[in-house]
Design an enzyme around this catalytic site. Structure first.
Site, short mmCIF file in Angstrom:
data_model
loop_
_atom_site.label_atom_id
_atom_site.label_comp_id
_atom_site.label_asym_id
_atom_site.label_seq_id
_atom_site.Cartn_x
_atom_site.Cartn_y
_atom_site.Cartn_z
N ASP A 121 0.84 -1.19 0.00
CA ASP A 121 0.00 0.00 0.00
C ASP A 121 0.88 1.24 0.00
O ASP A 121 1.83 1.34 0.77
CB ASP A 121 -0.92 0.00 1.22
N TYR A 123 1.02 5.78 -0.43
CA TYR A 123 0.60 6.94 0.36
C TYR A 123 0.76 8.14 -0.55
O TYR A 123 1.48 9.08 -0.25
CB TYR A 123 1.55 6.98 1.57
N HIS A 128 -3.87 14.03 1.32
CA HIS A 128 -4.06 13.10 2.44
C HIS A 128 -2.84 13.11 3.37
O HIS A 128 -2.99 13.13 4.60
CB HIS A 128 -4.29 11.68 1.92
N ARG A 137 0.61 14.64 13.72
CA ARG A 137 1.79 15.39 14.20
C ARG A 137 1.47 16.88 14.19
O ARG A 137 2.05 17.65 13.44
CB ARG A 137 3.01 15.13 13.28
N GLU A 192 -10.18 3.70 4.45
CA GLU A 192 -9.39 4.53 3.55
C GLU A 192 -9.86 4.22 2.13
O GLU A 192 -9.82 3.07 1.69
CB GLU A 192 -7.88 4.25 3.69
N GLU A 194 -9.36 4.00 -1.58
CA GLU A 194 -8.17 3.88 -2.41
C GLU A 194 -8.50 3.21 -3.74
O GLU A 194 -9.53 2.55 -3.88
CB GLU A 194 -7.10 3.03 -1.70
N ASP A 226 -8.77 0.22 2.61
CA ASP A 226 -7.70 -0.14 3.54
C ASP A 226 -8.17 0.17 4.96
O ASP A 226 -7.82 1.19 5.55
CB ASP A 226 -6.45 0.67 3.17
N ARG A 230 -7.04 3.16 13.91
CA ARG A 230 -6.10 4.27 14.15
C ARG A 230 -5.44 4.19 15.52
O ARG A 230 -4.29 4.63 15.67
CB ARG A 230 -6.85 5.60 14.02
N GLN A 233 -2.78 1.53 15.20
CA GLN A 233 -1.76 2.04 14.27
C GLN A 233 -0.87 3.09 14.93
O GLN A 233 0.36 3.07 14.79
CB GLN A 233 -2.48 2.66 13.05
N TYR A 237 3.19 2.04 14.96
CA TYR A 237 3.76 2.28 13.62
C TYR A 237 5.15 2.88 13.59
O TYR A 237 5.80 2.86 12.54
CB TYR A 237 2.79 3.08 12.75
N LYS A 246 -3.70 -2.51 10.38
CA LYS A 246 -4.28 -2.59 9.03
C LYS A 246 -4.41 -4.02 8.50
O LYS A 246 -5.21 -4.26 7.61
CB LYS A 246 -3.43 -1.78 8.05
N THR A 250 -8.48 -6.06 4.27
CA THR A 250 -8.44 -5.07 3.19
C THR A 250 -9.47 -5.54 2.17
O THR A 250 -9.40 -6.67 1.70
CB THR A 250 -7.05 -5.03 2.52
N THR A 338 -4.73 6.46 0.49
CA THR A 338 -5.99 7.18 0.61
C THR A 338 -6.06 8.30 -0.42
O THR A 338 -5.14 9.09 -0.55
CB THR A 338 -6.12 7.79 2.02
N GLU A 352 -9.62 12.16 8.48
CA GLU A 352 -9.67 13.52 7.93
C GLU A 352 -11.07 14.13 8.08
O GLU A 352 -11.21 15.28 8.47
CB GLU A 352 -9.28 13.49 6.45
MN MN Z 1 -3.84 2.96 3.00
#
Ligand code: MN
Length: 409
Positions: A121, A123, A128, A137, A192, A194, A226, A230, A233, A237, A246, A250, A338, A352
């Site tokens: 996958d 990004y 996104h 962050r 997500e 995708e 996906d 959260r 994750q 991560y 994740k 899927t 995403t 989001e």
């Molecule tokens: Mn993804």
């Protein structure tokens, strides 16, 4: 648009699965045996008997219960079969032989159409990546230094790719709780939206596949959800990327829309600054696909992510995937990441849409949503420009959240 002899009640003129689309899938027949098929409107054409009778030199490609042999056969065979199926469904001369092989989709169960080899996958949406950085962050909401130099990706879990319609069980896992750790069902379950690229023809281990070779290797597209926990994750991560947050599931479309159906959907790729390294440089052959995605939560449209805004294209992702000599194999699946556009109604995840859960939104039935509740159903669809003003579809990917199966302990 090309006329067909088919009944217009089965294939309406504005159906995004008309004669210009012809996606491939696998359905269970009345004996619950898997049968490769082509979708046309609200019908499925059973390929094994059709090809055996009308295109016998390719009969072995559909002798199995999935599309694996057909995917591996490569672009010349893909075009042969597509041209033949188009003729069968348009030329009256074939009607007598083909009509009995058309089965109404309603009541047919579609299964995972190919054996997923490796699943990766990416990004690749700048919108996104920036939105996610603002949530994850907030003190340093910028793209990381590598982001405009390479399509960032991670290896997912091929064995838990499931077909549209499969229920998704809320996963358990670890999450941070104050200064400690707790374990339990995810409380921040997300989707997500995708696009998934399905690789047909493989490449030798030790070789690179240039960006321009994309249509020789990628057979077609699916929509891909996906699913992402959260809370799991966020804790796991760093520093090696997503893992159990994740890998529980899927979801992909049951039907693969061939790249050959998307010629009219090509649009210029977004400009890139700084210029990418030569192996990612697509100057002179820089195009993306104008897919308009729609995301529905419990039946209500909540977002319309525009795929044409993606920073990196599927061709660049494929080139990056192989630049170290890693091979492509038939059945490899890679996700775009995403898809989010610049506007508030173009966001491809709840992370989001609800600003990390801090701004829940209301559906018209009055229910409030931040992350996914048990029983919530997410459906993604997409269409793109087809020939002569028609629309070409990517089949829906649908999934409902099932309650966690055991109490937390
Ligand atoms: Mn993804």
């Amino acid at each position: 648009m090309t006329e067909t002899w088919l009944d217009p009640t089965a294939v309406a003129a504005d159906d995004p699965f008309g004669i210009a689309t012809l996606p491939y899938g696998v359905v269970l027949d009345s004996d619950r045996q898997p049968q490769p098929a082509v979708r046309i409107g609200q019908l499925a054409l059973l390929l094994r008997p059709a090809v055996a009778a009308l295109l016998p030199e390719h009969a072995d490609l559909f002798a199995g219960g999935n599309l694996d042999a057909f995917l591996a056969a490569g672009p010349a065979s893909w075009l042969d079969v597509r041209a033949a199926v188009t003729a069968w469904l348009t030329d009256e001369a074939y009607r007598e032989q083909v009509e009995p092989l058309l089965v109404p989709l309603a009541g047919l169960e579609a299964v995972l159409p190919f054996t997923v080899a490796d699943y990766v996958d990416f990004y690749a949406s700048e919108h996104h990546a920036l939105n996610a950085s603002r949530v994850l962050r907030p003190d340093n909401a910028t793209l990381l230094p590598n982001w405009k130099h390479l399509p960032v990706g991670y290896h997912g879990r091929a064995g838990t790719v499931v077909v549209s319609g499969t229920g998704v069980r809320r996963p358990h896992g670890q999450r941070r709780a104050g200064d400690g750790v707790e374990f339990g069902p995810s409380v921040r379950l997300d989707f997500e939206a995708e696009v998934g690229f399905v690789v047909g023809a493989g490449s030798p281990h030790g070789s690179r596949v240039p960006v321009g070779e994309f249509p020789r290797h990628v057979f077609g597209l699916v929509l891909l959800n996906d699913w992402s926990a959260r809370d799991i994750q966020a804790w796991e991560y760093v520093p090696l990327g997503p893992f159990l947050g994740k890998s529980f599931a899927t979801s992909i479309s049951a039907w693969i829309t061939p790249l050959a159906a998307l010629e009219s959907a090509r649009v210029p790729a977004v400009p890139r600054d700084p210029a990418p390294l030569p192996y990612l440089d697509d100057t002179g052959d820089s195009w993306n696909l104008d897919l308009e995605l729609e995301v529905r939560l419990n039946g209500e449209l909540i977002s319309r992510p525009p795929f044409a805004t993606m920073y990196w294209t599927g061709a660049q992702m494929m080139a990056h995937l192989t630049v170290n000599g890693a091979s492509l194999r038939p059945g490899d699946l890679y996700g775009s990441g995403t898809v989010s556009g610049p506007a508030d109604d173009q966001l491809g995840s709840l992370l989001e849409l609800s600003r990390g859960g801090s701004r829940p939104f209301r559906l018209s039935d009055g229910t409030e949503h931040a992350y996914l509740d048990d029983g919530d159903e997410v459906v993604m669809t997409a269409t793109a420009p087809g020939p002569d003003g028609s629309r070409v579809g990517i089949a829906e990917v649908r999934g409902r959240i099932l309650a966690a199966d055991t109490p937390a302990d």
